[in-house]
Structure formats: structure tokens, C-alpha cells
Design a protein around this motif. Structure first.
Motif, PDB file in Angstrom:
ATOM      1  N   ALA A 299      83.742  -0.796  40.504  1.00  0.00           N
ATOM      2  CA  ALA A 299      84.379  -1.550  41.577  1.00  0.00           C
ATOM      3  C   ALA A 299      85.550  -0.793  42.193  1.00  0.00           C
ATOM      4  O   ALA A 299      85.810  -0.895  43.396  1.00  0.00           O
ATOM      5  CB  ALA A 299      84.849  -2.909  41.058  1.00  0.00           C
ATOM      6  N   THR A 300      86.267  -0.034  41.386  1.00  0.00           N
ATOM      7  CA  THR A 300      87.402   0.728  41.911  1.00  0.00           C
ATOM      8  C   THR A 300      86.946   1.733  42.953  1.00  0.00           C
ATOM      9  O   THR A 300      87.534   1.843  44.043  1.00  0.00           O
ATOM     10  CB  THR A 300      88.143   1.445  40.767  1.00  0.00           C
ATOM     11  OG1 THR A 300      88.623   0.472  39.832  1.00  0.00           O
ATOM     12  CG2 THR A 300      89.307   2.253  41.303  1.00  0.00           C
ATOM     13  N   THR A 301      85.902   2.479  42.636  1.00  0.00           N
ATOM     14  CA  THR A 301      85.373   3.447  43.592  1.00  0.00           C
ATOM     15  C   THR A 301      84.876   2.745  44.842  1.00  0.00           C
ATOM     16  O   THR A 301      85.117   3.206  45.966  1.00  0.00           O
ATOM     17  CB  THR A 301      84.226   4.253  42.953  1.00  0.00           C
ATOM     18  OG1 THR A 301      84.708   4.904  41.779  1.00  0.00           O
ATOM     19  CG2 THR A 301      83.696   5.292  43.917  1.00  0.00           C
ATOM     20  N   ARG A 302      84.193   1.638  44.654  1.00  0.00           N
ATOM     21  CA  ARG A 302      83.718   0.853  45.801  1.00  0.00           C
ATOM     22  C   ARG A 302      84.856   0.507  46.748  1.00  0.00           C
ATOM     23  O   ARG A 302      84.767   0.712  47.966  1.00  0.00           O
ATOM     24  CB  ARG A 302      83.056  -0.428  45.290  1.00  0.00           C
ATOM     25  CG  ARG A 302      82.549  -1.373  46.358  1.00  0.00           C
ATOM     26  CD  ARG A 302      82.442  -2.782  45.811  1.00  0.00           C
ATOM     27  NE  ARG A 302      83.768  -3.334  45.500  1.00  0.00           N
ATOM     28  CZ  ARG A 302      83.962  -4.476  44.849  1.00  0.00           C
ATOM     29  NH1 ARG A 302      82.936  -5.167  44.392  1.00  0.00           N
ATOM     30  NH2 ARG A 302      85.189  -4.919  44.629  1.00  0.00           N
ATOM     31  N   ASP A 303      85.947  -0.021  46.205  1.00  0.00           N
ATOM     32  CA  ASP A 303      87.059  -0.454  47.044  1.00  0.00           C
ATOM     33  C   ASP A 303      87.771   0.721  47.710  1.00  0.00           C
ATOM     34  O   ASP A 303      88.215   0.612  48.858  1.00  0.00           O
ATOM     35  CB  ASP A 303      88.051  -1.259  46.206  1.00  0.00           C
ATOM     36  CG  ASP A 303      87.467  -2.583  45.737  1.00  0.00           C
ATOM     37  OD1 ASP A 303      86.462  -3.028  46.334  1.00  0.00           O
ATOM     38  OD2 ASP A 303      87.995  -3.170  44.776  1.00  0.00           O
ATOM     39  N   ILE A 304      87.879   1.834  46.997  1.00  0.00           N
ATOM     40  CA  ILE A 304      88.519   3.018  47.593  1.00  0.00           C
ATOM     41  C   ILE A 304      87.720   3.502  48.789  1.00  0.00           C
ATOM     42  O   ILE A 304      88.275   3.793  49.863  1.00  0.00           O
ATOM     43  CB  ILE A 304      88.666   4.135  46.537  1.00  0.00           C
ATOM     44  CG1 ILE A 304      89.712   3.743  45.494  1.00  0.00           C
ATOM     45  CG2 ILE A 304      89.050   5.457  47.208  1.00  0.00           C
ATOM     46  CD1 ILE A 304      89.811   4.722  44.334  1.00  0.00           C
ATOM     47  N   VAL A 305      86.402   3.579  48.633  1.00  0.00           N
ATOM     48  CA  VAL A 305      85.560   4.076  49.728  1.00  0.00           C
ATOM     49  C   VAL A 305      85.582   3.111  50.912  1.00  0.00           C
ATOM     50  O   VAL A 305      85.726   3.529  52.066  1.00  0.00           O
ATOM     51  CB  VAL A 305      84.119   4.309  49.235  1.00  0.00           C
ATOM     52  CG1 VAL A 305      83.219   4.692  50.403  1.00  0.00           C
ATOM     53  CG2 VAL A 305      84.090   5.391  48.164  1.00  0.00           C
ATOM     54  N   LEU A 306      85.459   1.819  50.639  1.00  0.00           N
ATOM     55  CA  LEU A 306      85.509   0.849  51.738  1.00  0.00           C
ATOM     56  C   LEU A 306      86.852   0.903  52.454  1.00  0.00           C
ATOM     57  O   LEU A 306      86.929   0.693  53.671  1.00  0.00           O
ATOM     58  CB  LEU A 306      85.246  -0.562  51.211  1.00  0.00           C
ATOM     59  CG  LEU A 306      83.811  -0.875  50.777  1.00  0.00           C
ATOM     60  CD1 LEU A 306      83.730  -2.299  50.220  1.00  0.00           C
ATOM     61  CD2 LEU A 306      82.848  -0.718  51.943  1.00  0.00           C
ATOM     62  N   GLY A 307      87.912   1.201  51.713  1.00  0.00           N
ATOM     63  CA  GLY A 307      89.247   1.254  52.301  1.00  0.00           C
ATOM     64  C   GLY A 307      89.492   2.453  53.190  1.00  0.00           C
ATOM     65  O   GLY A 307      90.512   2.513  53.894  1.00  0.00           O
ATOM     66  N   THR A 308      88.574   3.411  53.189  1.00  0.00           N
ATOM     67  CA  THR A 308      88.735   4.597  54.048  1.00  0.00           C
ATOM     68  C   THR A 308      88.334   4.343  55.488  1.00  0.00           C
ATOM     69  O   THR A 308      88.483   5.228  56.334  1.00  0.00           O
ATOM     70  CB  THR A 308      87.892   5.763  53.510  1.00  0.00           C
ATOM     71  OG1 THR A 308      86.502   5.416  53.572  1.00  0.00           O
ATOM     72  CG2 THR A 308      88.276   6.092  52.073  1.00  0.00           C
ATOM     73  N   GLY A 309      87.799   3.173  55.781  1.00  0.00           N
ATOM     74  CA  GLY A 309      87.288   2.922  57.126  1.00  0.00           C
ATOM     75  C   GLY A 309      85.856   3.399  57.290  1.00  0.00           C
ATOM     76  O   GLY A 309      85.402   3.646  58.420  1.00  0.00           O
ATOM     77  N   MET A 310      85.150   3.496  56.187  1.00  0.00           N
ATOM     78  CA  MET A 310      83.781   3.998  56.194  1.00  0.00           C
ATOM     79  C   MET A 310      82.882   3.236  57.167  1.00  0.00           C
ATOM     80  O   MET A 310      82.127   3.838  57.940  1.00  0.00           O
ATOM     81  CB  MET A 310      83.187   3.904  54.787  1.00  0.00           C
ATOM     82  CG  MET A 310      81.724   4.292  54.689  1.00  0.00           C
ATOM     83  SD  MET A 310      80.968   3.806  53.104  1.00  0.00           S
ATOM     84  CE  MET A 310      80.787   2.025  53.354  1.00  0.00           C
ATOM     85  N   VAL A 311      82.959   1.902  57.172  1.00  0.00           N
ATOM     86  CA  VAL A 311      82.059   1.107  57.995  1.00  0.00           C
ATOM     87  C   VAL A 311      82.353   1.321  59.475  1.00  0.00           C
ATOM     88  O   VAL A 311      81.432   1.391  60.302  1.00  0.00           O
ATOM     89  CB  VAL A 311      82.161  -0.383  57.617  1.00  0.00           C
ATOM     90  CG1 VAL A 311      81.238  -1.224  58.498  1.00  0.00           C
ATOM     91  CG2 VAL A 311      81.800  -0.577  56.149  1.00  0.00           C
ATOM     92  N   ASP A 312      83.630   1.471  59.844  1.00  0.00           N
ATOM     93  CA  ASP A 312      83.966   1.750  61.241  1.00  0.00           C
ATOM     94  C   ASP A 312      83.376   3.087  61.678  1.00  0.00           C
ATOM     95  O   ASP A 312      82.863   3.227  62.799  1.00  0.00           O
ATOM     96  CB  ASP A 312      85.487   1.766  61.432  1.00  0.00           C
ATOM     97  CG  ASP A 312      86.107   0.389  61.273  1.00  0.00           C
ATOM     98  OD1 ASP A 312      85.377  -0.607  61.421  1.00  0.00           O
ATOM     99  OD2 ASP A 312      87.321   0.315  60.993  1.00  0.00           O
ATOM    100  N   GLY A 313      83.449   4.072  60.795  1.00  0.00           N
ATOM    101  CA  GLY A 313      82.857   5.368  61.115  1.00  0.00           C
ATOM    102  C   GLY A 313      81.348   5.275  61.259  1.00  0.00           C
ATOM    103  O   GLY A 313      80.758   5.918  62.139  1.00  0.00           O
TER     104      GLY A 313
END
Length: 327
Positions: A299-313
């Protein structure tokens, strides 16, 4: 209540459920084809379902879990035996273990879903074929009939909610579990076009770029199971560069591909964790539903990646993809 009749036939070993809706045939079909919509009614209100896989094509497979009010989990699967969009599909339906393997201690059954237009909208007839009279009685006793009544009573609300699944919506992420996220978007284009755009280097380098100001100088595509792909992105001003690489684990063109993915390059730790990405393309009204199920190590990795703005990109890239297909 949309259900208009339920008929049990112990001699034919069938349970037939007929439901009518004030919605066009294609709209009703899409509710079953789109896992985001299907999981809003496949299961009674007290046992909502989550679909982590939904390959609506012959030979495809679905996997879902229904979670009860006390946290109890019931897992199931579909094996697609036949699909004739938008008129019918046939599956082998059964229970499964947490690892996805069929639970052979529980009965499985064949289900045929038939769709037709009516004078007031559309109809779906669900016929379940049991192996024995005992299995029919067992599942009815377990609440199958009442469960279907409650589940299908939710479809009207899904059909009326046109906006949540419209073709002009941006990419959106759903957190399905501690380790899985599903990113979904309807792409204006056919399944074959969207598949080609994901596997033709000349097309990939035109749209898979994220924010403006980047190019893709390296694009090595994997086309067969076991092959490795490699992508590299470079800022146009010659600054930062990074890449991704992984192995193709499964492929069923033009509907499904499963790969691993590991990022590397400027600012990315050498021990960056890898993910498993499951891409599924499904034809729906308005284009192709792209579903990308991403499995993270935790879950930690999941949240870090989502927090990078991945979906906007990803949305920037998908919008660019639509422009490429339109051109």
C-alpha cells in the motif's frame, strides 16, 4: 423492480430470470461489459462486488469478490464460453479461492445472458444451467434467487447514471485493495485501433509521452510472451530522462496484455519496485473502454506512485492518443 419473472425448472435443471429496463439495448449491454458498472449491481447491496478482472471475449475470464457487512468475503469467477455483442454472452460461473483457483468443493454452473430490444427499452434473460437437482436446490437454499432479485434491483440506478461512464470523461483511478488500482478511460476509437496504438512503435512514440515537452527516443515493444520491452523518455531541452522496462507475461490480441513494469533513470532509486499491469480493451458505446489494473507490492508504494500525479500524466497521454487516432 426490474425482474418480471423467475422460473425454476427442476427437470431441465435451469433457473431463468427475466428483467426489463427502460434503456436502450446497447446501454444495458455496456452495464455488463464495463466492470465499473457491473460491480455496482453484481451482488446484493449488503454484499457489493469488486471485479479485478473482466475479459469479455471467448476464452476470457473475470474474477470478483463480494464483501459482506462483517467483512466476510465470497469470491467467484467467470470463464467466457461465448460472446456475441450486444446480444448474448455465456459463462461458466463458479466459486474460487483467494488465489483465484476454482473451489471445486462448491458447484459451478453455466449461465447464458441474452439481451434484446423491447418496445419500452431492453430485456436481459439470465438462464442458469445446473449439473444436478441437488446443486440447484443447494444454491437456491443459499439465497441465489433472492440475491439476484436484490442485485438486479440496482441496475436501474446504474443505467440512469450516464455521466459517470461517458466517453468524454478523463482517466480516473479506483483503489480496489491495498495493492491494486484500476485506471479506466473510454478512448474514442475501435478496439483494434487502441490495441495497435499500444503495440506499434510508430504510434506509441506519438502519444505515450505524458506532459508536453517530452519525447520517446527509445521504443522497443514486446509482442510475444517472454519478450522484454523498453521505453525511454527524454525532456526536449536535453535535461531529465527516464525509462521503463518489463516482460510480457500474457497476451490475447486485441483485448488483453499483462506485463511487468519497472521504472529506472534520473531520480528513480535503483531498487524501485516493479508492478504487474493488466491492460484490457472492451468495446462500449462511444469507443473502447481501456482498463489498466496495476498491482503494487504494498500500500505504501501504491500511495507514493498515485501521489506523483501519475493519473494526470496518463490522461494527458490518452487525450493525445485520441488525437492520433482521429488523425
Amino acid at each position: 423492480m426490474p425482474i418480471t419473472s423467475i422460473h425454476k425448472d427442476p427437470e431441465a435443471l435451469t433457473l431463468t430470470v427475466v428483467a426489463d429496463f427502460a434503456a436502450p439495448l446497447q446501454r444495458l449491454w455496456d452495464a455488463y461489459a464495463d466492470p465499473r458498472q457491473l460491480e455496482r449491481f453484481w451482488g446484493p447491496p449488503s454484499y457489493p462486488a469488486t471485479f479485478t478482472r473482466h475479459d469479455m471475449l471467448p476464452g476470457g475470464r473475470s474474477a470478483y469478490a463480494m464483501v459482506g457487512p462483517e467483512g466476510e468475503v465470497s469470491r467467484g469467477y467467470w470463464e467466457f464460453l461465448d460472446v456475441k455483442a450486444p446480444y448474448s454472452f455465456e459463462v461458466r460461473d463458479g466459486f474460487c479461492h483467494p488465489d483465484g483457483t476454482p473451489n471445486t468443493e462448491m458447484p459451478s454452473m453455466r449461465m447464458v445472458f441474452s439481451f434484446e430490444a423491447t418496445g419500452s427499452g431492453s430485456r436481459v434473460t439470465t438462464t442458469t444451467y445446473f449439473n444436478t437437482v441437488e446443486e440447484l436446490a443447494q444454491l437456491v437454499e443459499m439465497g441465489m434467487e433472492e440475491g439476484m432479485r436484490q442485485a438486479m434491483g440496482q441496475i436501474d440506478g446504474v443505467l440512469e447514471d450516464l455521466r459517470s461512464f461517458a466517453a468524454d470523461l478523463p482517466a480516473a483511478a479506483q483503489v480496489l485493495s491495498d495493492t491494486t488500482v484500476r485506471v479506466s478511460r473510454v478512448i474514442r476509437g475501435s478496439v483494434e485501433q487502441v490495441w495497435s496504438a499500444h503495440h506499434d512503435p510508430t504510434l506509441l512514440t506519438q502519444w505515450l509521452l505524458g506532459p508536453d515537452g517530452w519525447s520517446m527516443p527509445t521504443c522497443e515493444v514486446a509482442s510475444e510472451v517472454g519478450q522484454v520491452y523498453r521505453y525511454v523518455w527524454q525532456q526536449d531541452d536535453g535535461g531529465t530522462s527516464f525509462g521503463s522496462t518489463g516482460e510480457l507475461l500474457e497476451v490475447s490480441a486485441p483485448h488483453r496484455a499483462v506485463t511487468t513494469e519497472r521504472m529506472y533513470g534520473d531520480g528513480i532509486p535503483e531498487d524501485a519496485p516493479s508492478t504487474v499491469n493488466e491492460l484490457t480493451l472492451t468495446p462500449v458505446d462511444g469507443g473502447t473502454l481501456l482498463s489498466l489494473l496495476i498491482t503494487y507490492p504494498d500500500a505504501t508504494t501504491r500511495d507514493i506512485v498515485l501521489g506523483t500525479g501519475m493519473v494526470d500524466g496518463m490522461e494527458t497521454s490518452y487525450a493525445r492518443l485520441e488525437g492520433v487516432l482521429a488523425g
